[in-house]
Design an enzyme around this catalytic site. Structure first.
Site, mmCIF file in Angstrom:
data_model
loop_
_atom_site.group_PDB
_atom_site.id
_atom_site.type_symbol
_atom_site.label_atom_id
_atom_site.label_comp_id
_atom_site.label_asym_id
_atom_site.label_seq_id
_atom_site.Cartn_x
_atom_site.Cartn_y
_atom_site.Cartn_z
ATOM 1 N N ASP A 42 3.572 11.564 0.815
ATOM 2 C CA ASP A 42 4.146 12.252 1.973
ATOM 3 C C ASP A 42 4.892 11.315 2.896
ATOM 4 O O ASP A 42 4.707 10.094 2.871
ATOM 5 C CB ASP A 42 3.025 12.901 2.802
ATOM 6 C CG ASP A 42 2.237 11.859 3.582
ATOM 7 O OD1 ASP A 42 1.717 10.904 2.954
ATOM 8 O OD2 ASP A 42 2.155 11.961 4.827
ATOM 9 N N LYS A 87 4.637 -1.027 -5.809
ATOM 10 C CA LYS A 87 5.882 -1.515 -5.194
ATOM 11 C C LYS A 87 6.028 -3.006 -5.464
ATOM 12 O O LYS A 87 5.145 -3.792 -5.102
ATOM 13 C CB LYS A 87 5.850 -1.279 -3.677
ATOM 14 C CG LYS A 87 6.424 0.049 -3.280
ATOM 15 C CD LYS A 87 6.663 0.114 -1.778
ATOM 16 C CE LYS A 87 6.550 1.548 -1.319
ATOM 17 N NZ LYS A 87 6.622 1.690 0.136
ATOM 18 N N ASP A 137 -2.314 6.886 -5.394
ATOM 19 C CA ASP A 137 -0.918 7.187 -5.667
ATOM 20 C C ASP A 137 -0.076 5.934 -5.806
ATOM 21 O O ASP A 137 0.669 5.776 -6.761
ATOM 22 C CB ASP A 137 -0.341 8.108 -4.555
ATOM 23 C CG ASP A 137 -0.593 7.588 -3.139
ATOM 24 O OD1 ASP A 137 -1.210 6.507 -2.969
ATOM 25 O OD2 ASP A 137 -0.180 8.266 -2.178
ATOM 26 N N ARG A 193 4.881 16.532 -0.041
ATOM 27 C CA ARG A 193 3.875 16.289 -1.095
ATOM 28 C C ARG A 193 4.091 17.186 -2.304
ATOM 29 O O ARG A 193 3.677 16.871 -3.413
ATOM 30 C CB ARG A 193 2.462 16.542 -0.549
ATOM 31 C CG ARG A 193 1.979 15.528 0.464
ATOM 32 C CD ARG A 193 0.465 15.669 0.636
ATOM 33 N NE ARG A 193 0.002 15.109 1.897
ATOM 34 C CZ ARG A 193 -0.292 13.817 2.082
ATOM 35 N NH1 ARG A 193 -0.165 12.966 1.101
ATOM 36 N NH2 ARG A 193 -0.720 13.393 3.255
ATOM 37 N N ASN A 228 -3.842 -3.534 0.250
ATOM 38 C CA ASN A 228 -5.000 -3.617 1.155
ATOM 39 C C ASN A 228 -5.911 -2.400 1.038
ATOM 40 O O ASN A 228 -7.132 -2.521 1.117
ATOM 41 C CB ASN A 228 -4.533 -3.792 2.598
ATOM 42 C CG ASN A 228 -3.987 -5.181 2.840
ATOM 43 O OD1 ASN A 228 -4.664 -6.164 2.557
ATOM 44 N ND2 ASN A 228 -2.759 -5.283 3.315
ATOM 45 N N ASP A 255 0.861 -0.659 -2.562
ATOM 46 C CA ASP A 255 1.946 -1.263 -1.782
ATOM 47 C C ASP A 255 1.496 -2.677 -1.417
ATOM 48 O O ASP A 255 1.632 -3.590 -2.220
ATOM 49 C CB ASP A 255 2.219 -0.357 -0.567
ATOM 50 C CG ASP A 255 3.370 -0.836 0.299
ATOM 51 O OD1 ASP A 255 4.082 -1.758 -0.114
ATOM 52 O OD2 ASP A 255 3.567 -0.279 1.398
ATOM 53 N N THR A 256 0.909 -2.883 -0.238
ATOM 54 C CA THR A 256 0.360 -4.216 0.043
ATOM 55 C C THR A 256 -0.900 -4.464 -0.785
ATOM 56 O O THR A 256 -1.295 -5.603 -1.012
ATOM 57 C CB THR A 256 -0.030 -4.349 1.527
ATOM 58 O OG1 THR A 256 -1.096 -3.431 1.809
ATOM 59 C CG2 THR A 256 1.150 -4.072 2.437
ATOM 60 N N LEU A 290 -6.560 -0.292 -1.602
ATOM 61 C CA LEU A 290 -7.453 -0.299 -2.774
ATOM 62 C C LEU A 290 -8.442 -1.448 -2.692
ATOM 63 O O LEU A 290 -9.616 -1.298 -3.056
ATOM 64 C CB LEU A 290 -6.645 -0.403 -4.070
ATOM 65 C CG LEU A 290 -6.224 0.900 -4.721
ATOM 66 C CD1 LEU A 290 -5.873 0.683 -6.181
ATOM 67 C CD2 LEU A 290 -7.285 1.974 -4.608
ATOM 68 N N GLY A 299 -2.894 11.285 -0.879
ATOM 69 C CA GLY A 299 -1.695 11.069 -1.689
ATOM 70 C C GLY A 299 -1.898 11.211 -3.181
ATOM 71 O O GLY A 299 -0.949 11.479 -3.926
HETATM 72 P P1 IMP Z 1 -1.309 -0.301 0.756
HETATM 73 O O1 IMP Z 1 -2.634 -0.437 1.441
HETATM 74 O O2 IMP Z 1 -0.224 -1.078 1.467
HETATM 75 O O3 IMP Z 1 -1.344 -0.654 -0.722
HETATM 76 O O4 IMP Z 1 -0.852 1.185 0.913
HETATM 77 C C1 IMP Z 1 -1.370 2.143 0.150
HETATM 78 C C2 IMP Z 1 -1.267 3.507 0.809
HETATM 79 O O5 IMP Z 1 -0.148 3.601 1.713
HETATM 80 C C3 IMP Z 1 -1.017 4.515 -0.272
HETATM 81 O O6 IMP Z 1 -2.247 5.051 -0.700
HETATM 82 C C4 IMP Z 1 -0.124 5.529 0.414
HETATM 83 O O7 IMP Z 1 -0.935 6.516 1.017
HETATM 84 C C5 IMP Z 1 0.584 4.790 1.520
HETATM 85 N N1 IMP Z 1 1.969 4.412 1.118
HETATM 86 C C6 IMP Z 1 2.434 3.180 0.844
HETATM 87 N N2 IMP Z 1 3.731 3.207 0.505
HETATM 88 C C7 IMP Z 1 4.106 4.508 0.578
HETATM 89 C C8 IMP Z 1 5.361 5.192 0.303
HETATM 90 O O8 IMP Z 1 6.382 4.624 -0.080
HETATM 91 N N3 IMP Z 1 5.325 6.546 0.471
HETATM 92 C C9 IMP Z 1 4.214 7.236 0.875
HETATM 93 N N4 IMP Z 1 3.040 6.633 1.112
HETATM 94 C C10 IMP Z 1 2.986 5.275 0.967
HETATM 95 MG MG MG Z 2 -2.938 6.798 0.155
#
Ligand code: IMP
Ligand code: MG
Length: 179
Positions: free
Chosen positions: A155, A127, A96, A161, A102, A99-100, A104, A42
């Protein structure tokens, strides 16, 4: 495939933000060489724009993670085989979207095992209100509402993308609904 029409952030707004992030990073690192590690896939577009705005010595490497199947979260896999040696290096981890958190959080833990001198992180998007971890990235481009966004590298099932802007997918565009 229909293009998502709900544009959240325009290409011009993205470029302004990436420039601001690059300026902040250069200022803070003060010319120390950086090893930029991008979380595939991403972050590819963000990585390409960011490094061209970083006026400092740097190396680039990637790690591959995947957790999403469409918009559904599966188990996180981290592949660091394509990463250069980071022992004793100042690392800038680039992703990119936070979100949660987790992804990173787990990538930082993985990179820590290679004994870098420091790890900072930069994300284009965060987010709001979704974070499940105690850590937040050092550099954040935009805080966005809880919508599923695509474009500028992000994506939905490997599509979109290549959009130069960031758009939100409407619930009707998402097979099986939101994550
Ligand atoms: P996290 O582990 O929940 O922070 O998610 C991070 C990963 O989930 C990012 O690197 C994205 O690849 C994917 N992701 C989370 N939200 C979105 C979204 O709204 N659109 C596309 N990919 C997302
Ligand atoms: Mg990602």
């Amino acid at each position: 495939m229909l293009l998502p029409v709900k544009i959240l952030i325009t290409a011009e707004q993205i470029q302004q933000s990436v420039q601001q992030l690059a300026t902040a990073i250069c200022h803070r690192e003060q010319g120390r060489p950086l090893t930029v590690i991008a979380v595939m896939t991403g972050s590819i577009v963000f990585l390409a724009d960011l490094i061209r705005k970083l006026d400092m010595p740097l190396r680039v490497g990637v790690v591959q993670t995947s957790s999403y199947q469409g918009t559904r979260r599966g188990p996180l896999r981290i592949n660091s085989d394509m990463m250069p040696d980071i022992e004793g290096r100042d690392v800038l981890l680039v992703d990119d979207i936070f979100d949660t958190g987790n992804t990173l959080f787990e990538v930082v833990a993985e990179l820590d095992q290679f004994a870098p001198r420091s790890i900072r992180s930069a994300v284009l998007l965060l987010k709001q209100g979704k974070q499940e971890v105690s850590f937040i990235p050092d550099y954040v481009g935009f805080e966005i509402p809880d919508e599923f966004v695509v474009g500028y590298g992000l994506d939905y099932r490997d599509a979109y993308r290549n959009l130069p802007y960031l758009a939100a997918l409407e619930p009707a565009d998402l097979e099986g609904g939101m994550p």
